[in-house]
Scaffold this motif. Structure first.
Motif, PDB file in Angstrom:
ATOM      1  N   ALA A 154       0.628  -0.858   0.022  1.00 49.69           N
ATOM      2  CA  ALA A 154       0.105   0.242   0.255  1.00 49.69           C
ATOM      3  C   ALA A 154       0.907   1.287  -0.494  1.00 49.69           C
ATOM      4  CB  ALA A 154      -0.829  -0.085   1.351  1.00 49.69           C
ATOM      5  N   ASN A 155       1.716   1.102  -0.153  1.00 45.80           N
ATOM      6  CA  ASN A 155       2.848   2.550  -0.532  1.00 45.80           C
ATOM      7  C   ASN A 155       4.050   1.916  -1.049  1.00 45.80           C
ATOM      8  OD1 ASN A 155       4.222   4.473   0.247  1.00 45.80           O
ATOM      9  ND2 ASN A 155       4.238   4.833   2.532  1.00 45.80           N
ATOM     10  N   PRO A 156       4.312   1.341  -2.518  1.00 48.39           N
ATOM     11  CA  PRO A 156       5.321   0.950  -3.056  1.00 48.39           C
ATOM     12  C   PRO A 156       6.582   1.769  -2.215  1.00 48.39           C
ATOM     13  CG  PRO A 156       3.549   1.023  -4.110  1.00 48.39           C
ATOM     14  CD  PRO A 156       3.414   1.860  -2.686  1.00 48.39           C
ATOM     15  N   THR A 157       6.615   3.440  -2.659  1.00 49.96           N
ATOM     16  CA  THR A 157       8.023   4.022  -2.320  1.00 49.96           C
ATOM     17  C   THR A 157       8.175   4.083  -0.740  1.00 49.96           C
ATOM     18  OG1 THR A 157       6.479   5.744  -2.434  1.00 49.96           O
ATOM     19  CG2 THR A 157       7.384   5.223  -4.711  1.00 49.96           C
ATOM     20  N   GLY A 158       7.427   3.752  -0.113  1.00 49.73           N
ATOM     21  CA  GLY A 158       7.639   3.313   1.263  1.00 49.73           C
ATOM     22  C   GLY A 158       9.014   3.012   1.707  1.00 49.73           C
ATOM     23  N   GLN A 159       9.424   2.709   3.455  1.00 52.60           N
ATOM     24  CA  GLN A 159      10.757   2.449   3.229  1.00 52.60           C
ATOM     25  C   GLN A 159       9.660   1.716   4.841  1.00 52.60           C
ATOM     26  OE1 GLN A 159      13.948   4.499   5.095  1.00 52.60           O
ATOM     27  NE2 GLN A 159      13.412   6.172   3.750  1.00 52.60           N
ATOM     28  N   GLN A 160      10.379   0.299   4.873  1.00 53.29           N
ATOM     29  CA  GLN A 160       9.970  -0.555   5.561  1.00 53.29           C
ATOM     30  C   GLN A 160      10.578  -0.556   7.037  1.00 53.29           C
ATOM     31  OE1 GLN A 160      10.838  -4.886   4.604  1.00 53.29           O
ATOM     32  NE2 GLN A 160      10.329  -5.591   6.657  1.00 53.29           N
ATOM     33  N   LEU A 161       9.730  -0.313   8.181  1.00 52.21           N
ATOM     34  CA  LEU A 161      10.213  -0.120   9.674  1.00 52.21           C
ATOM     35  C   LEU A 161      10.562  -1.798  10.782  1.00 52.21           C
ATOM     36  CD1 LEU A 161       8.092   3.177   9.941  1.00 52.21           C
ATOM     37  CD2 LEU A 161      10.102   2.919   9.015  1.00 52.21           C
ATOM     38  N   CYS A 162      10.579  -1.266  11.561  1.00 52.16           N
ATOM     39  CA  CYS A 162      11.005  -2.086  12.726  1.00 52.16           C
ATOM     40  C   CYS A 162       9.895  -2.335  13.190  1.00 52.16           C
ATOM     41  CB  CYS A 162      11.852  -2.103  13.709  1.00 52.16           C
ATOM     42  SG  CYS A 162      12.290  -3.224  14.959  1.00 52.16           S
ATOM     43  N   THR A 163       9.032  -3.709  13.211  1.00 54.97           N
ATOM     44  CA  THR A 163       7.792  -4.107  13.484  1.00 54.97           C
ATOM     45  C   THR A 163       7.610  -3.774  14.816  1.00 54.97           C
ATOM     46  OG1 THR A 163       7.293  -6.012  11.790  1.00 54.97           O
ATOM     47  CG2 THR A 163       6.355  -6.238  13.394  1.00 54.97           C
ATOM     48  N   TRP A 164       8.880  -3.674  15.542  1.00 54.06           N
ATOM     49  CA  TRP A 164       8.803  -4.276  17.228  1.00 54.06           C
ATOM     50  C   TRP A 164       8.183  -2.412  17.981  1.00 54.06           C
ATOM     51  CZ3 TRP A 164       6.621  -7.936  18.985  1.00 54.06           C
ATOM     52  CH2 TRP A 164       7.285  -9.232  18.372  1.00 54.06           C
ATOM     53  N   THR A 165       9.056  -1.128  17.088  1.00 54.75           N
ATOM     54  CA  THR A 165       9.045  -0.529  17.309  1.00 54.75           C
ATOM     55  C   THR A 165       8.370   0.563  15.680  1.00 54.75           C
ATOM     56  OG1 THR A 165      11.356   0.012  16.297  1.00 54.75           O
ATOM     57  CG2 THR A 165      11.208  -0.637  18.407  1.00 54.75           C
ATOM     58  N   LEU A 166       8.309   0.239  15.576  1.00 56.54           N
ATOM     59  CA  LEU A 166       7.947   1.193  14.456  1.00 56.54           C
ATOM     60  C   LEU A 166       8.458   2.933  14.197  1.00 56.54           C
ATOM     61  CD1 LEU A 166       3.956  -0.138  14.084  1.00 56.54           C
ATOM     62  CD2 LEU A 166       5.171  -0.356  12.899  1.00 56.54           C
ATOM     63  N   ALA A 167      10.083   2.494  14.533  1.00 57.45           N
ATOM     64  CA  ALA A 167      10.680   3.791  14.465  1.00 57.45           C
ATOM     65  C   ALA A 167      12.136   4.149  14.264  1.00 57.45           C
ATOM     66  CB  ALA A 167      10.697   4.627  16.585  1.00 57.45           C
ATOM     67  N   ALA A 168      12.766   2.322  13.347  1.00 57.17           N
ATOM     68  CA  ALA A 168      13.725   2.849  12.635  1.00 57.17           C
ATOM     69  C   ALA A 168      13.520   1.646  11.496  1.00 57.17           C
ATOM     70  CB  ALA A 168      14.330   1.654  14.123  1.00 57.17           C
ATOM     71  N   ALA A 169      14.518   2.322  10.332  1.00 58.63           N
ATOM     72  CA  ALA A 169      14.541   1.876   9.078  1.00 58.63           C
ATOM     73  C   ALA A 169      14.652   0.963   8.545  1.00 58.63           C
ATOM     74  CB  ALA A 169      14.496   3.188   7.572  1.00 58.63           C
ATOM     75  N   ILE A 170      14.508  -0.329   8.422  1.00 58.95           N
ATOM     76  CA  ILE A 170      15.344  -2.041   8.051  1.00 58.95           C
ATOM     77  C   ILE A 170      15.125  -2.129   6.984  1.00 58.95           C
ATOM     78  CG2 ILE A 170      14.451  -4.601   8.042  1.00 58.95           C
ATOM     79  CD1 ILE A 170      13.114  -4.475  10.360  1.00 58.95           C
ATOM     80  N   LYS A 171      16.898  -1.859   6.529  1.00 53.66           N
ATOM     81  CA  LYS A 171      17.518  -1.596   5.299  1.00 53.66           C
ATOM     82  C   LYS A 171      18.650  -2.173   5.404  1.00 53.66           C
ATOM     83  CE  LYS A 171      16.994   2.582   3.217  1.00 53.66           C
ATOM     84  NZ  LYS A 171      16.032   3.738   2.035  1.00 53.66           N
ATOM     85  N   PRO A 172      19.624  -2.936   4.248  1.00 54.53           N
ATOM     86  CA  PRO A 172      20.511  -2.356   4.307  1.00 54.53           C
ATOM     87  C   PRO A 172      21.115  -1.254   3.852  1.00 54.53           C
ATOM     88  CG  PRO A 172      20.018  -3.585   2.767  1.00 54.53           C
ATOM     89  CD  PRO A 172      19.002  -3.567   3.412  1.00 54.53           C
ATOM     90  N   PRO A 173      22.900  -0.684   4.032  1.00 55.83           N
ATOM     91  CA  PRO A 173      23.018   0.728   3.492  1.00 55.83           C
ATOM     92  C   PRO A 173      23.205   0.311   2.269  1.00 55.83           C
ATOM     93  CG  PRO A 173      24.196   0.081   4.748  1.00 55.83           C
ATOM     94  CD  PRO A 173      23.452  -0.866   5.054  1.00 55.83           C
ATOM     95  N   SER A 174      23.327   1.941   1.729  1.00 59.24           N
ATOM     96  CA  SER A 174      23.338   1.352  -0.124  1.00 59.24           C
ATOM     97  C   SER A 174      24.358   2.220  -0.094  1.00 59.24           C
ATOM     98  CB  SER A 174      22.809   2.624  -0.812  1.00 59.24           C
ATOM     99  OG  SER A 174      23.152   4.191  -0.176  1.00 59.24           O
ATOM    100  N   ILE A 175      25.656   2.446   0.851  1.00 60.50           N
ATOM    101  CA  ILE A 175      26.902   2.665   0.227  1.00 60.50           C
ATOM    102  C   ILE A 175      27.975   2.388   2.429  1.00 60.50           C
ATOM    103  CG2 ILE A 175      29.269   3.906   0.692  1.00 60.50           C
ATOM    104  CD1 ILE A 175      27.399   5.647  -1.601  1.00 60.50           C
ATOM    105  N   HIS A 176      28.738   1.507   2.130  1.00 60.82           N
ATOM    106  CA  HIS A 176      29.138   0.556   2.841  1.00 60.82           C
ATOM    107  C   HIS A 176      30.350   0.954   3.710  1.00 60.82           C
ATOM    108  CE1 HIS A 176      26.678  -2.686   3.858  1.00 60.82           C
ATOM    109  NE2 HIS A 176      26.574  -3.704   2.485  1.00 60.82           N
ATOM    110  N   LEU A 177      30.589   2.038   4.775  1.00 66.51           N
ATOM    111  CA  LEU A 177      31.693   2.562   4.871  1.00 66.51           C
ATOM    112  C   LEU A 177      32.525   1.885   4.609  1.00 66.51           C
ATOM    113  CD1 LEU A 177      30.294   5.500   7.469  1.00 66.51           C
ATOM    114  CD2 LEU A 177      30.046   5.584   5.306  1.00 66.51           C
ATOM    115  N   GLN A 178      34.209   2.379   3.953  1.00 72.08           N
ATOM    116  CA  GLN A 178      35.343   1.397   3.859  1.00 72.08           C
ATOM    117  C   GLN A 178      35.481   1.650   5.069  1.00 72.08           C
ATOM    118  OE1 GLN A 178      37.239   2.503   0.269  1.00 72.08           O
ATOM    119  NE2 GLN A 178      35.720   4.374   0.634  1.00 72.08           N
ATOM    120  N   ARG A 179      35.904   0.875   6.092  1.00 70.42           N
ATOM    121  CA  ARG A 179      36.871  -0.377   7.334  1.00 70.42           C
ATOM    122  C   ARG A 179      38.387  -0.131   6.736  1.00 70.42           C
ATOM    123  NH1 ARG A 179      33.555   0.645  12.043  1.00 70.42           N
ATOM    124  NH2 ARG A 179      31.637   0.557  11.365  1.00 70.42           N
ATOM    125  N   HIS A 180      39.182  -0.217   7.488  1.00 69.41           N
ATOM    126  CA  HIS A 180      40.529   0.259   7.563  1.00 69.41           C
ATOM    127  C   HIS A 180      41.330  -0.081   8.934  1.00 69.41           C
ATOM    128  CE1 HIS A 180      40.353   1.175   3.954  1.00 69.41           C
ATOM    129  NE2 HIS A 180      39.566   2.079   3.591  1.00 69.41           N
TER     130      HIS A 180
END
Length: 741
Positions: A154-180
């Motif tokens: 019902a919201n194809p352009t929306g973002q999936q949220l944490c079902t427990w809190t409905l206060a945080a987005a659930i999706k992998p980052p589009s860019i992973h920071l380079q760690r060294h």
């Protein structure tokens, strides 16, 4: 009538459904997965009007898709009617089985302007015999004209949220920071550009508005705030804004870094002490003090600028291990011992770090979020859990007290958000932990407990012994005695705890043997609430609206009628030992007919558990502590913590209710009450299971927390009314969000 409808299968039903036409059916569906999201801006008013007609008045409208499997094994995502509140109430769980009795086909226009459909479950009932439904799973195979499986229905352009809190987005980052872990792995051309004597925060402060391109910077993370989700549901352009904030410093100054939108996800798991190399892609602006981050110990002055990062900047952001030598000052911790806390040597409101061993990990409970200054429920949740922690000074306290009732541990009130789920689950009884940026809370000038701040981070198990926490030597100025004392105390506490852990294994083994988990223990301090339930209709409405795995604190006015005492052994055998009648019940029996609520027997939900080894503890925490939306019990071999508990029958205006308490000191107060029903009782309710067969009190347990004796404790009640005991974490978060609205 519903039973007269022949059972069908989705493959046969789908082609015959008409767009936006309700169809009665009997469609058996097993629940395989749940996903939650914000209703689309265009549909918010549509859903909101229907929810409010049912008495569901939340600031935001959230929807839930469920992946269902049919008898033939087809798996498909369907939308649940939000008015039914199936997920919120706990009736829709993974591996549960429902019968859809009313469905419709809804159509949307996708981004490429194609017309696609999805199935909307208008109404449903629980399957009376879910074990009879065979679970057959075939790979997702789309029905004709159906929305893709990765699309929120019902919201194809929306973002999936944490079902427990409905206060945080659930999706992998589009860019992973380079760690060294070493400078050698950083691209050479970037390092050659960096000169710390020229490229630093102080220089940037004086020249940022004249630079053609930002200069490279190396900074250390001093604190990182929790991720925020700001909702503007009717904003069709950007209904959700995400941000997080870091306080960073180099040798010349410190400043705030604000990270926006999808870049926030890339900064998950950034820890205090990590170092960040900004190769030149960031934005600079004037310092905004609407949300102030402060270090525990100030080493350098704050500069008058702040940095901003978006996803487009992240390709030139590098994260280096805390130990890589970049010429930056090491992090300064503010460790305090358990003994200094319980001896009131730490001022109220002080931000501290704690290193110790977990002796109790309580039950995770959701707590409904309330819009500030309005008492309006947002529809979202906090997750709250209590811990007990000891350290090496606790062992000495225990020896010196020799049976005294004085506490040799500290209570920690933990708030768990999505970013902290993994680390919070690693806080295992009997194992070490470091928790940073805790707020020292007091009650009437006496230490009460420690509470999570919005900058708290958790380092469980072996992470507690990380070299990150070695207090590296810093040469303070000659007159900086405060910093000298902090550095000396940190080094001493860290060394003493680690030596104790390694050298006194028998003492720590004994600590492990008495550690426990689960149940609803918490400190018996000042307890404040303004929400009262004095009448049966109020109580029934409250039970009906109490969400799954959610706790709520209320006050009721009445009198105690009866006390029952029970002994509980390690095998969970419960034996009633005593009954005491306190007051005569009301003679108006018609007023109380059918108005007795909850059981007069101790609840297993409130019992603490302990196990014999680490692996068993992990399983037990899954069963007795963590939030769980899967049908079926987790196997866990534990013993109950033996003890006593009491059940109290309280008579309010027109109902009676049994409440439980293991805090037997309340008994003496209860026996003093000889009045006509004017005593106030503070009660914590918790829903551990969805209600059944129209009995909304089913699946709820009540715990008596405090008795407010009339007149005798008037001074105490006035003190509590004037003392803010709301979550400091909550207030800080609200202040933060308000600054960006």
């Amino acid at each position: 009538m519903e039973n007269d409808i022949e059972e069908t299968d989705l493959d046969l039903l789908w082609p015959n459904l008409q767009i936006d036409t309700q169809t009665n059916t009997r469609l058996v569906l097993g629940i395989a997965e749940i996903r939650s999201y914000l209703a689309a801006p265009a549909n918010t008013r549509f859903w909101n009007s229907r929810l409010q007609r049912k008495g569901i008045k939340h600031k935001y409208v959230f929807l839930h898709d469920v992946a269902v499997y049919t008898k033939s094994g087809r798996i498909v995502w369907v939308l649940l009617n939000p008015v039914k509140q199936g997920v919120r109430s706990g009736k829709i769980l993974i591996d549960s089985v429902i019968i859809a009795t009313s469905v419709s086909k809804h159509q949307i226009i996708s981004q490429d302007e194609s017309r696609l459909c999805y199935l909307y479950i208008q109404d449903w009932i629980q399957h009376s015999n879910p074990e009879s439904v065979t679970k057959i799973f075939r790979p997702f195979s789309p029905l004709e004209g159906y929305l893709p499986e990765n699309c929120l229905l019902a919201n194809p352009t929306g973002q999936q949220l944490c079902t427990w809190t409905l206060a945080a987005a659930i999706k992998p980052p589009s860019i992973h920071l380079q760690r060294h872990d070493s400078l050698r792995s950083i691209p050479g051309h970037i390092l050659r550009l960096y000169n710390p004597s020229v490229h630093n925060l102080k220089k940037l402060e004086s020249s940022w508005n004249t630079l053609a391109t930002p200069m490279p910077l190396c900074v250390r993370v001093i604190v990182k705030s929790k991720d925020r989700l700001i909702i503007r549901q009717e904003d069709g352009r950007k209904p959700i804004i995400m941000l997080t904030t870091l306080l960073v410093a180099d040798s010349t100054g410190m400043c705030k870094v604000t990270v926006w939108d999808d870049a926030v996800l890339s900064f998950n798991n950034i820890s205090e002490g990590d170092q960040i190399l900004l190769a030149g892609r960031y934005k600079v602006g004037h310092y905004n003090d609407r949300y102030l981050l402060e270090p525990k110990v100030r080493l350098v002055p704050r500069v008058s600028i702040e940095l901003k990062l978006n996803t487009s900047d992240l390709t030139d952001v590098f994260v280096l291990d805390h130990a890589v030598s970049l010429g930056l000052s090491p992090p300064v911790w503010k460790f305090e011992s358990v003994s200094s806390l319980v001896d009131n040597k730490v001022p109220s409101g002080r931000i501290i770090d704690l290193m110790g061993v977990v002796t109790y990990h309580g039950r995770w409970e959701r707590e409904a979020c309330i819009e500030p200054n309005t008492n309006t429920l947002t529809g979202q949740f906090w997750i709250r859990v209590w811990l007990k922690i000891v350290d090496h000074t606790s062992l000495r306290l225990q020896e010196s007290q020799q049976g005294s009732n004085e506490e040799n541990f500290v209570w920690v009130k933990m708030y768990v958000d999505l970013e902290k789920f993994s680390s919070a689950e690693g806080v295992v009884p009997g194992l070490p932990v470091v928790i940073t940026n805790l707020i020292c809370m007091s009650e009437r000038d006496d230490f009460s407990h420690l509470e999570f701040s919005t900058e708290t981070q958790i380092y469980p198990g072996d992470q507690a012994f990380s070299s990150r926490f070695h207090q590296a030597l810093i040469t303070p100025q000659e007159d900086d005695n405060i910093l000298k004392d902090v550095l000396t105390q940190n080094s001493q506490l860290i060394e003493e705890f680690r030596s104790s852990w390694n050298d006194h294994q028998e003492d720590w083994r004994q600590v492990y043997e008495v550690s426990s988990l689960g149940g609803n223990s918490l400190p018996h301090r000042q307890i404040r609430t303004t929400f009262s339930l004095n009448y049966k209709l109020e109580l029934l409405d409250f039970f009906q609206g109490l969400p799954y795995l959610t706790g709520a604190r209320v006050v009721t006015t009445g009198k105690p009628l009866q006390i029952k005492l029970f002994n509980i052994d390690s095998s969970a055998n419960i034996r009633e030992t005593e009954t005491e009648l306190l007051n005569e019940p009301s003679t108006d029996q018609n007023r109380f007919e059918g108005s007795n609520f909850l059981s007069d027997h101790p609840s297993l939900q409130n019992m603490e558990h302990r196990s014999n080894n680490y692996e068993a503890n992990i399983q037990a925490m899954k069963k007795y502590c963590f939030l769980n939306n899967i049908v079926g019990e987790v196997d866990a071999e534990t013993q109950k913590v033996p003890g006593q508990t009491m059940l109290v029958l309280i008579e309010s205006k027109d109902y009676r209710i049994w409440v439980e308490s293991s805090y037997l000191q309340l008994r003496s107060q209860l026996t003093q009450i000889k009045d006509e029903g004017n005593t106030k009782f503070c009660i914590d309710f918790f829903r551990f299971r969805a209600h059944e067969n129209g009995d909304f009190s089913c699946g709820v347990v009540a715990t008596l927390r405090k008795v407010y004796l009339p007149l005798a404790n008037q001074e105490e009640r006035e003190d509590e009314a004037n003392t803010s005991n709301f979550s400091t974490t909550q207030n800080n978060t609200i202040d933060f969000i308000r600054a960006f609205n």
